[in-house]
Write a protein that holds these residues in place. Structure first.
Motif, PDB file in Angstrom:
ATOM      1  N   GLN A 114       0.832  -1.195   0.000  1.00  0.00           N
ATOM      2  CA  GLN A 114       0.000   0.000   0.000  1.00  0.00           C
ATOM      3  C   GLN A 114       0.873   1.255   0.000  1.00  0.00           C
ATOM      4  O   GLN A 114       2.051   1.208   0.347  1.00  0.00           O
ATOM      5  N   SER A 115       0.269   2.378  -0.392  1.00  0.00           N
ATOM      6  CA  SER A 115       1.002   3.632  -0.491  1.00  0.00           C
ATOM      7  C   SER A 115       1.248   4.245   0.880  1.00  0.00           C
ATOM      8  O   SER A 115       0.606   3.876   1.880  1.00  0.00           O
ATOM      9  N   ARG A 121      -3.024   7.814   6.546  1.00  0.00           N
ATOM     10  CA  ARG A 121      -4.424   8.091   6.850  1.00  0.00           C
ATOM     11  C   ARG A 121      -4.933   7.159   7.949  1.00  0.00           C
ATOM     12  O   ARG A 121      -5.607   7.596   8.886  1.00  0.00           O
ATOM     13  N   ARG A 122      -4.606   5.884   7.856  1.00  0.00           N
ATOM     14  CA  ARG A 122      -5.073   4.927   8.864  1.00  0.00           C
ATOM     15  C   ARG A 122      -4.414   5.179  10.218  1.00  0.00           C
ATOM     16  O   ARG A 122      -5.085   5.166  11.255  1.00  0.00           O
ATOM     17  N   ASN A 123      -3.111   5.378  10.204  1.00  0.00           N
ATOM     18  CA  ASN A 123      -2.425   5.615  11.477  1.00  0.00           C
ATOM     19  C   ASN A 123      -2.960   6.852  12.178  1.00  0.00           C
ATOM     20  O   ASN A 123      -3.082   6.884  13.406  1.00  0.00           O
ATOM     21  N   SER A 124      -3.288   7.889  11.398  1.00  0.00           N
ATOM     22  CA  SER A 124      -3.832   9.108  11.991  1.00  0.00           C
ATOM     23  C   SER A 124      -5.137   8.831  12.725  1.00  0.00           C
ATOM     24  O   SER A 124      -5.326   9.261  13.876  1.00  0.00           O
ATOM     25  N   ASP A 275       6.142   4.384  -7.573  1.00  0.00           N
ATOM     26  CA  ASP A 275       5.791   5.793  -7.373  1.00  0.00           C
ATOM     27  C   ASP A 275       4.391   5.927  -6.779  1.00  0.00           C
ATOM     28  O   ASP A 275       4.140   6.802  -5.950  1.00  0.00           O
ATOM     29  N   ILE A 276       3.475   5.068  -7.218  1.00  0.00           N
ATOM     30  CA  ILE A 276       2.118   5.098  -6.662  1.00  0.00           C
ATOM     31  C   ILE A 276       2.157   4.791  -5.174  1.00  0.00           C
ATOM     32  O   ILE A 276       1.521   5.468  -4.366  1.00  0.00           O
ATOM     33  N   ALA A 278       4.558   5.316  -3.234  1.00  0.00           N
ATOM     34  CA  ALA A 278       5.222   6.428  -2.555  1.00  0.00           C
ATOM     35  C   ALA A 278       4.378   7.700  -2.574  1.00  0.00           C
ATOM     36  O   ALA A 278       4.815   8.748  -2.128  1.00  0.00           O
ATOM     37  N   GLY A 279       3.145   7.601  -3.106  1.00  0.00           N
ATOM     38  CA  GLY A 279       2.258   8.758  -3.142  1.00  0.00           C
ATOM     39  C   GLY A 279       2.605   9.758  -4.214  1.00  0.00           C
ATOM     40  O   GLY A 279       2.337  10.955  -4.067  1.00  0.00           O
ATOM     41  N   LYS A 280       3.193   9.299  -5.320  1.00  0.00           N
ATOM     42  CA  LYS A 280       3.651  10.208  -6.377  1.00  0.00           C
ATOM     43  C   LYS A 280       2.808  10.104  -7.642  1.00  0.00           C
ATOM     44  O   LYS A 280       3.280  10.373  -8.740  1.00  0.00           O
ATOM     45  N   ARG A 281       1.558   9.716  -7.486  1.00  0.00           N
ATOM     46  CA  ARG A 281       0.664   9.656  -8.632  1.00  0.00           C
ATOM     47  C   ARG A 281       0.463  11.067  -9.204  1.00  0.00           C
ATOM     48  O   ARG A 281       0.257  12.033  -8.471  1.00  0.00           O
ATOM     49  N   ASN A 282       0.499  11.191 -10.545  1.00  0.00           N
ATOM     50  CA  ASN A 282       0.332  12.501 -11.182  1.00  0.00           C
ATOM     51  C   ASN A 282      -1.127  12.858 -11.425  1.00  0.00           C
ATOM     52  O   ASN A 282      -1.474  14.036 -11.556  1.00  0.00           O
ATOM     53  N   MET A 283      -1.968  11.831 -11.537  1.00  0.00           N
ATOM     54  CA  MET A 283      -3.375  12.037 -11.857  1.00  0.00           C
ATOM     55  C   MET A 283      -4.246  11.172 -10.966  1.00  0.00           C
ATOM     56  O   MET A 283      -3.764  10.243 -10.317  1.00  0.00           O
ATOM     57  N   LYS A 284      -5.541  11.474 -10.955  1.00  0.00           N
ATOM     58  CA  LYS A 284      -6.492  10.651 -10.224  1.00  0.00           C
ATOM     59  C   LYS A 284      -6.443   9.226 -10.759  1.00  0.00           C
ATOM     60  O   LYS A 284      -6.433   8.260  -9.998  1.00  0.00           O
TER      61      LYS A 284
END
Length: 403
Positions: A114-115, A121-124, A275-276, A278-284
């Motif tokens: 997972q990213s 988000r879950r840990n928060s 990259d996905i 790592a949260g580096k997606r460029n688009m939805k």
């Protein structure tokens, strides 16, 4: 050998790399900037690697002591990795499998799958909403009433913060508790998921879809941006979104390397799986998207290149890095504008369709691409000039809003 000064000087790159200390200890530097101690060893001729912890939470001295401990285990014929797993199981059993430990174990199983955003988000929510109520309770004792209390507290916290009514967050919290409960069932800790009884407990508020701008809002948009007291990059980003029909994420993550001034195009590339994560997606949606540049948008981009020559982003934030998630919508609010960035796309779609433009061109420009990859690729080549003409017409239309 490593020392603290050398460690602090190590900077992340696009790929994971490791720097050796000694005796099998090394430091792994990830693209996200995280630094993790790893122990490399052989057991029964098989190469293995074990994570010790993250630097600086685990110091160099502590990592070396842990390495010495692992080497002693190997000398006694014990696999350190297996030993750690057994110790973790003993800890869980000693704590009667309390919810927070089972949750941590569940999260560990998702490493590499997972990213970073998924984990963050879950840990928060675990820390803010879940653990304070049921974190120290044995998981087999957690019931539907306990979870209802968690959900009620979550929604109350969101309402007090002024960031909404809390239903969406409440449903998400029920979902992540359910993920842990499902894992607990698989690992034979419990037999029933207590979140199931609460699936209909929270009712989502009616969804308010983005609306097209009113005639007054159209006339006021650019004049208000002209007197915006914040960053030029922010106001230009909003103008660019208006001209291009791009989403906020695509504007925020747009890089200078995506621009081809000769072809007058902005090409957003798909990214790798790494990259996905790592949260580096460029688009939805992770697919290539080509935006033909109108004359107006081209001039804005040229201005940005001149104003921010040292940033890799077209529309950087104040520190030269990526502009913040809420920056553009906050700027609209500060200008006393009562719509969000998404309304700009709804406006473009509505007006283009009303003026007889091919619906396929409109959908493609909005990046609502067909699931048929062959057809989507063909459309990019087939309709580029058509979309270029459409976007130039649109830019001219927008410029006439305030006249």
């Amino acid at each position: 050998m490593l020392n603290d000064l050398k460690i602090k000087r190590l900077k992340p790159t696009e790929k994971v790399f490791r720097v050796a200390d000694h005796s099998g200890l090394c430091l792994e530097i990830r693209p996200s900037g995280g630094k993790f101690w790893r122990f490399r060893y052989r057991y029964l001729t098989k190469a293995n690697m074990l994570t010790i912890g993250q630097y600086p939470e685990i110091s160099l001295a502590e990592a070396r002591l842990k390495t010495l401990e692992f080497r002693k285990q190997l000398a006694n014929g014990v696999d350190p990795s297996k030993y750690q797993q057994e110790e973790l199981l003993k800890t869980i059993q000693a704590n009667s499998g309390i919810f927070s430990l089972v949750a941590a174990e569940f999260m560990e199983t998702k490493n590499g799958q997972q990213s970073e955003e998924w984990f963050k988000r879950r840990n928060s929510h675990f820390q803010k909403d879940v653990f304070p109520v049921i974190g120290n309770k044995p998981i087999h004792e957690v019931d539907s009433i306990d979870i209802k209390n968690v959900l009620d507290n979550t929604m109350l916290r969101i309402r007090k913060s002024g960031k909404g009514t809390g239903e969406t967050r409440g449903i998400f919290v029920r979902q992540i508790i359910g993920e842990v409960m499902s894992y607990a069932i698989i690992t034979k800790r419990i037999s029933i998921d207590p979140t199931y009884a609460l699936r209909g407990y929270i009712k989502m508020p009616e969804v308010i879809h983005a609306r097209p701008l009113s005639e007054i809002e159209k006339r006021e948009l650019f004049p208000k941006l002209a007197v915006y007291g914040g960053s030029i990059s922010t106001s230009n980003a909003i103008k660019a979104a208006t001209y291009s029909w791009l989403r906020s994420i695509e504007i925020r993550r747009g890089k200078k390397e995506f621009i081809n001034f000769e072809d007058k195009t902005w090409t957003i590339p798909a990214v790798s799986r790494a990259d996905i994560l790592a949260g580096k997606r460029n688009m939805k949606k992770n697919r290539m998207h080509i935006v033909p540049l109108s004359n107006q948008l081209l001039e804005i981009i040229k201005e940005q290149f001149q104003l921010y020559p040292n940033s890799e982003y077209i529309f950087p934030g104040e520190d030269g890095g990526m502009i913040g998630k809420t920056t553009l919508n906050t700027a609209l609010q500060n200008l006393d504008i009562e719509f969000t960035m998404h309304a700009l796309r709804a406006t473009a779609s509505t007006i283009a369709n009303e003026n007889g433009f091919n619906q396929d061109w409109v959908e493609l420009q909005l990046a609502h691409v067909s699931s048929n990859k062959t057809r989507a690729s063909y459309n990019h080549a087939q309709w580029l000039n058509d979309r270029r003409n459409m976007l130039q017409w649109w830019a001219d239309t927008v410029d006439n809003w305030g006249k």
